[in-house]
Design a protein around this motif. Sequence first.
Motif, PDB file in Angstrom:
ATOM      1  N   THR A 198     -63.850 -30.828   0.733  1.00 58.41           N
ATOM      2  CA  THR A 198     -64.130 -32.156   1.293  1.00 58.41           C
ATOM      3  C   THR A 198     -62.970 -33.131   1.169  1.00 58.41           C
ATOM      4  OG1 THR A 198     -65.028 -33.006  -0.799  1.00 58.41           O
ATOM      5  CG2 THR A 198     -66.549 -31.849   0.679  1.00 58.41           C
ATOM      6  N   ASN A 199     -61.967 -32.778   0.371  1.00 60.64           N
ATOM      7  CA  ASN A 199     -60.848 -33.678   0.072  1.00 60.64           C
ATOM      8  C   ASN A 199     -61.343 -34.983  -0.542  1.00 60.64           C
ATOM      9  OD1 ASN A 199     -58.110 -34.424  -0.057  1.00 60.64           O
ATOM     10  ND2 ASN A 199     -58.318 -35.640   1.817  1.00 60.64           N
ATOM     11  N   GLN A 200     -62.397 -34.904  -1.336  1.00 66.23           N
ATOM     12  CA  GLN A 200     -62.940 -36.063  -2.023  1.00 66.23           C
ATOM     13  C   GLN A 200     -62.646 -35.949  -3.514  1.00 66.23           C
ATOM     14  OE1 GLN A 200     -64.594 -38.674  -0.287  1.00 66.23           O
ATOM     15  NE2 GLN A 200     -63.749 -37.504   1.424  1.00 66.23           N
ATOM     16  N   SER A 201     -62.571 -37.099  -4.168  1.00 63.77           N
ATOM     17  CA  SER A 201     -62.349 -37.136  -5.611  1.00 63.77           C
ATOM     18  C   SER A 201     -63.681 -36.932  -6.328  1.00 63.77           C
ATOM     19  CB  SER A 201     -61.739 -38.487  -6.005  1.00 63.77           C
ATOM     20  OG  SER A 201     -61.603 -38.574  -7.409  1.00 63.77           O
ATOM     21  N   VAL A 202     -63.720 -35.958  -7.229  1.00 61.72           N
ATOM     22  CA  VAL A 202     -64.929 -35.630  -7.967  1.00 61.72           C
ATOM     23  C   VAL A 202     -64.674 -35.866  -9.451  1.00 61.72           C
ATOM     24  CG1 VAL A 202     -66.625 -33.851  -8.511  1.00 61.72           C
ATOM     25  CG2 VAL A 202     -65.505 -33.875  -6.259  1.00 61.72           C
ATOM     26  N   LYS A 203     -65.529 -36.648 -10.097  1.00 61.82           N
ATOM     27  CA  LYS A 203     -65.385 -36.881 -11.534  1.00 61.82           C
ATOM     28  C   LYS A 203     -65.919 -35.683 -12.313  1.00 61.82           C
ATOM     29  CE  LYS A 203     -65.480 -41.936 -11.524  1.00 61.82           C
ATOM     30  NZ  LYS A 203     -66.169 -43.150 -12.055  1.00 61.82           N
ATOM     31  N   MET A 204     -65.299 -35.424 -13.444  1.00 61.71           N
ATOM     32  CA  MET A 204     -65.733 -34.310 -14.280  1.00 61.71           C
ATOM     33  C   MET A 204     -65.555 -34.677 -15.744  1.00 61.71           C
ATOM     34  SD  MET A 204     -64.310 -30.376 -14.460  1.00 61.71           S
ATOM     35  CE  MET A 204     -63.122 -30.621 -15.812  1.00 61.71           C
ATOM     36  N   GLU A 205     -66.564 -34.394 -16.555  1.00 66.06           N
ATOM     37  CA  GLU A 205     -66.426 -34.488 -18.006  1.00 66.06           C
ATOM     38  C   GLU A 205     -66.036 -33.130 -18.544  1.00 66.06           C
ATOM     39  OE1 GLU A 205     -70.031 -36.101 -19.761  1.00 66.06           O
ATOM     40  OE2 GLU A 205     -68.884 -37.910 -20.247  1.00 66.06           O
ATOM     41  N   GLY A 206     -65.189 -33.150 -19.552  1.00 66.48           N
ATOM     42  CA  GLY A 206     -64.758 -31.879 -20.112  1.00 66.48           C
ATOM     43  C   GLY A 206     -64.093 -32.067 -21.460  1.00 66.48           C
ATOM     44  N   ARG A 207     -63.461 -31.002 -21.898  1.00 66.37           N
ATOM     45  CA  ARG A 207     -62.657 -31.026 -23.124  1.00 66.37           C
ATOM     46  C   ARG A 207     -61.253 -30.570 -22.767  1.00 66.37           C
ATOM     47  NH1 ARG A 207     -67.866 -29.458 -24.859  1.00 66.37           N
ATOM     48  NH2 ARG A 207     -68.714 -30.941 -26.365  1.00 66.37           N
ATOM     49  N   VAL A 208     -60.273 -31.109 -23.470  1.00 66.75           N
ATOM     50  CA  VAL A 208     -58.896 -30.926 -23.029  1.00 66.75           C
ATOM     51  C   VAL A 208     -58.052 -30.220 -24.083  1.00 66.75           C
ATOM     52  CG1 VAL A 208     -58.186 -33.232 -23.865  1.00 66.75           C
ATOM     53  CG2 VAL A 208     -56.874 -32.108 -22.046  1.00 66.75           C
ATOM     54  N   ARG A 209     -57.195 -29.363 -23.583  1.00 66.93           N
ATOM     55  CA  ARG A 209     -56.115 -28.768 -24.385  1.00 66.93           C
ATOM     56  C   ARG A 209     -54.807 -29.396 -23.917  1.00 66.93           C
ATOM     57  NH1 ARG A 209     -54.674 -22.656 -23.157  1.00 66.93           N
ATOM     58  NH2 ARG A 209     -53.626 -23.679 -21.405  1.00 66.93           N
ATOM     59  N   LEU A 210     -54.035 -29.890 -24.869  1.00 66.62           N
ATOM     60  CA  LEU A 210     -52.753 -30.516 -24.565  1.00 66.62           C
ATOM     61  C   LEU A 210     -51.633 -29.607 -25.055  1.00 66.62           C
ATOM     62  CD1 LEU A 210     -53.679 -34.163 -25.610  1.00 66.62           C
ATOM     63  CD2 LEU A 210     -53.556 -33.242 -23.291  1.00 66.62           C
ATOM     64  N   SER A 211     -50.708 -29.295 -24.152  1.00 67.38           N
ATOM     65  CA  SER A 211     -49.624 -28.362 -24.468  1.00 67.38           C
ATOM     66  C   SER A 211     -48.279 -29.047 -24.260  1.00 67.38           C
ATOM     67  CB  SER A 211     -49.728 -27.108 -23.588  1.00 67.38           C
ATOM     68  OG  SER A 211     -50.967 -26.462 -23.777  1.00 67.38           O
ATOM     69  N   PRO A 212     -47.716 -29.621 -25.318  1.00 64.30           N
ATOM     70  CA  PRO A 212     -46.390 -30.243 -25.197  1.00 64.30           C
ATOM     71  C   PRO A 212     -45.295 -29.179 -25.226  1.00 64.30           C
ATOM     72  CG  PRO A 212     -47.188 -30.468 -27.436  1.00 64.30           C
ATOM     73  CD  PRO A 212     -48.283 -29.790 -26.666  1.00 64.30           C
ATOM     74  N   TYR A 213     -44.251 -29.395 -24.468  1.00 63.95           N
ATOM     75  CA  TYR A 213     -43.106 -28.479 -24.423  1.00 63.95           C
ATOM     76  C   TYR A 213     -41.913 -29.155 -25.097  1.00 63.95           C
ATOM     77  CZ  TYR A 213     -45.735 -25.721 -21.016  1.00 63.95           C
ATOM     78  OH  TYR A 213     -46.693 -24.948 -20.400  1.00 63.95           O
ATOM     79  N   TYR A 214     -41.454 -28.541 -26.188  1.00 65.52           N
ATOM     80  CA  TYR A 214     -40.284 -29.038 -26.903  1.00 65.52           C
ATOM     81  C   TYR A 214     -39.117 -28.081 -26.645  1.00 65.52           C
ATOM     82  CZ  TYR A 214     -43.784 -31.787 -29.426  1.00 65.52           C
ATOM     83  OH  TYR A 214     -44.808 -32.632 -29.745  1.00 65.52           O
ATOM     84  N   PHE A 215     -38.030 -28.638 -26.126  1.00 66.42           N
ATOM     85  CA  PHE A 215     -36.828 -27.852 -25.851  1.00 66.42           C
ATOM     86  C   PHE A 215     -35.791 -28.165 -26.926  1.00 66.42           C
ATOM     87  CE2 PHE A 215     -39.048 -28.561 -21.869  1.00 66.42           C
ATOM     88  CZ  PHE A 215     -39.112 -27.270 -21.344  1.00 66.42           C
ATOM     89  N   VAL A 216     -35.364 -27.132 -27.632  1.00 65.46           N
ATOM     90  CA  VAL A 216     -34.486 -27.327 -28.783  1.00 65.46           C
ATOM     91  C   VAL A 216     -33.031 -27.330 -28.317  1.00 65.46           C
ATOM     92  CG1 VAL A 216     -33.805 -26.486 -31.059  1.00 65.46           C
ATOM     93  CG2 VAL A 216     -36.178 -26.182 -30.270  1.00 65.46           C
ATOM     94  N   GLU A 217     -32.388 -28.451 -28.514  1.00 66.86           N
ATOM     95  CA  GLU A 217     -30.977 -28.597 -28.171  1.00 66.86           C
ATOM     96  C   GLU A 217     -30.195 -28.878 -29.439  1.00 66.86           C
ATOM     97  OE1 GLU A 217     -28.005 -31.379 -25.419  1.00 66.86           O
ATOM     98  OE2 GLU A 217     -30.080 -31.959 -25.744  1.00 66.86           O
ATOM     99  N   ARG A 218     -29.532 -27.842 -29.960  1.00 70.63           N
ATOM    100  CA  ARG A 218     -28.721 -27.967 -31.172  1.00 70.63           C
ATOM    101  C   ARG A 218     -29.507 -28.655 -32.293  1.00 70.63           C
ATOM    102  NH1 ARG A 218     -24.045 -26.028 -29.342  1.00 70.63           N
ATOM    103  NH2 ARG A 218     -23.411 -26.490 -27.212  1.00 70.63           N
ATOM    104  N   GLU A 219     -30.598 -28.026 -32.696  1.00 76.49           N
ATOM    105  CA  GLU A 219     -31.433 -28.471 -33.821  1.00 76.49           C
ATOM    106  C   GLU A 219     -32.245 -29.725 -33.502  1.00 76.49           C
ATOM    107  OE1 GLU A 219     -31.613 -26.595 -36.730  1.00 76.49           O
ATOM    108  OE2 GLU A 219     -30.434 -25.251 -35.471  1.00 76.49           O
ATOM    109  N   ASN A 220     -32.276 -30.131 -32.248  1.00 77.23           N
ATOM    110  CA  ASN A 220     -33.003 -31.338 -31.871  1.00 77.23           C
ATOM    111  C   ASN A 220     -34.081 -30.996 -30.844  1.00 77.23           C
ATOM    112  OD1 ASN A 220     -33.761 -34.026 -31.561  1.00 77.23           O
ATOM    113  ND2 ASN A 220     -32.207 -34.413 -29.994  1.00 77.23           N
ATOM    114  N   PRO A 221     -35.362 -30.978 -31.250  1.00 71.06           N
ATOM    115  CA  PRO A 221     -36.424 -30.662 -30.290  1.00 71.06           C
ATOM    116  C   PRO A 221     -36.773 -31.877 -29.437  1.00 71.06           C
ATOM    117  CG  PRO A 221     -37.358 -30.974 -32.485  1.00 71.06           C
ATOM    118  CD  PRO A 221     -35.875 -31.171 -32.610  1.00 71.06           C
ATOM    119  N   ILE A 222     -36.636 -31.729 -28.121  1.00 71.12           N
ATOM    120  CA  ILE A 222     -36.859 -32.830 -27.188  1.00 71.12           C
ATOM    121  C   ILE A 222     -38.120 -32.554 -26.378  1.00 71.12           C
ATOM    122  CG2 ILE A 222     -35.905 -34.098 -25.227  1.00 71.12           C
ATOM    123  CD1 ILE A 222     -33.116 -33.321 -26.303  1.00 71.12           C
TER     124      ILE A 222
END
Length: 449
Positions: free
Chosen positions: A394-418
């Motif tokens: 339908t190309n319509q916005s549908v609300k949803m309740e849920g639970r979330v997993r958050l996955s941060p990406y840290y890129f290590v540049e010479r001992e410095n995780p960014i």
Amino acid sequence: MMEAVPIIDKSQLLHPSFRVAKRPFPITPSLLRVFEQLGGHLLAFYRATNKLYLDSVKGHAPSWVCDYLDMGKPESVVEYGRMNRFRQSLPGIIRPDLILTETGLIATELDSVPGGIGLTQKQNQLYINEPLIGGANGMRDGFARMIRSVTDVPRPILAIVVSEESSDYRDEMEFLAERLNEIGLITFVIAPEEIIFTEEGLWVNNNAERVRIDILYRFFELFDLKNIPKSELILYAAKKKQVILTPPPKAQLEEKLLFALFHHPMLKSFWLRVLGEETVLFLNNFFPRTWILDPRPLPPHAVIPDLFVGETPVSNFLDLGKISQKERHFVIKPSGFSEMAWGSRGVLIGHDLSEEDFQRGLENGLNCFSTTPHILQKFHHGRRVETAYRDSVTNQSVKMEGRVRLSPYYFVERENPILGGILATICPLDKKLIHGMTDAVMAPCMIGE
């Protein structure tokens, strides 16, 4: 009421098998500060774990540490994990999977060969006008800085090697490679069999020209080596310093039982000495209580640390099979070196099982100890969140309740995780496991309330 939203072609997202979010998932400024601190603590944990393992091998730490981490692995994998060539090498990308609970964040695992890098980069570009964490190109630029930091070659040639087991991620890696080539990091995405081996090193065909590979990014799991063409040649070239291999072939750093070692009372002084009190306290809030399902009997006066049924300490894991469903807030899963240890495969949720099935899961985990160690982990409920996705019909916005997993990406540049970006996976409330599924809404994260 449903609201019309701009059409986003799912093919643009590389993975068509999930729901498309209307907007990025909001992260409060205070939670973002936690994410920004977490990367340094996780890198310190990897470094300390590497030291603990090597100390155990040499007899300077309890021998059972390396026994646990080497359990079920072929001798060749163990040997590569101990080689001086890779002695101080650590993963260049750190991605914890974190459940957002009512009291904060709880990690389910650490992944050093994560998928979702290209997907998150693509999504960031689709929501370019939002205050994205990491920015529109945080994933691409973080990956590029990580790769360039492991070599002194001015213009290195990178090969991202994707195995058949990981082929579902090939499209997103090819998209990432296109973005890397745009900023001058020459990148090829190839299958293992496309590698050309000579006594001088590893090569890849670039049209009619043969190009030498300087850095090989390993997008394949070590448990799968026996099924990967030319894996022995890849490891040989890395051993001879003819190519830089990242992440390093150190299966001991890819085990979920590392959480159990972190909480082990016999290792408390080690963690405090090597990590310091601040990092220990910080990680203690993130790493759930975890136990290795070890079937060996305890003496009558011994108990399993911090494991209770009500107020009664437990001395035999099988005793948990008798507890009520409400008390079975535990997860059973393979620790790492197994085809069942990724993508939520092999995961059992205690309170979602019958007493017989939970007992069977405990027995299976204990019986597999010598070949595929399993862990028991405290289950933490995710808090309810709200999101909205675009209905593909339908190309319509549908609300949803849920639970979330958050996955941060840290890129290590010479001992410095960014922090390059954060991928949110929101699953409906009736789903016990949170992972990329057809009912899930997946989105990058932005700063918001």
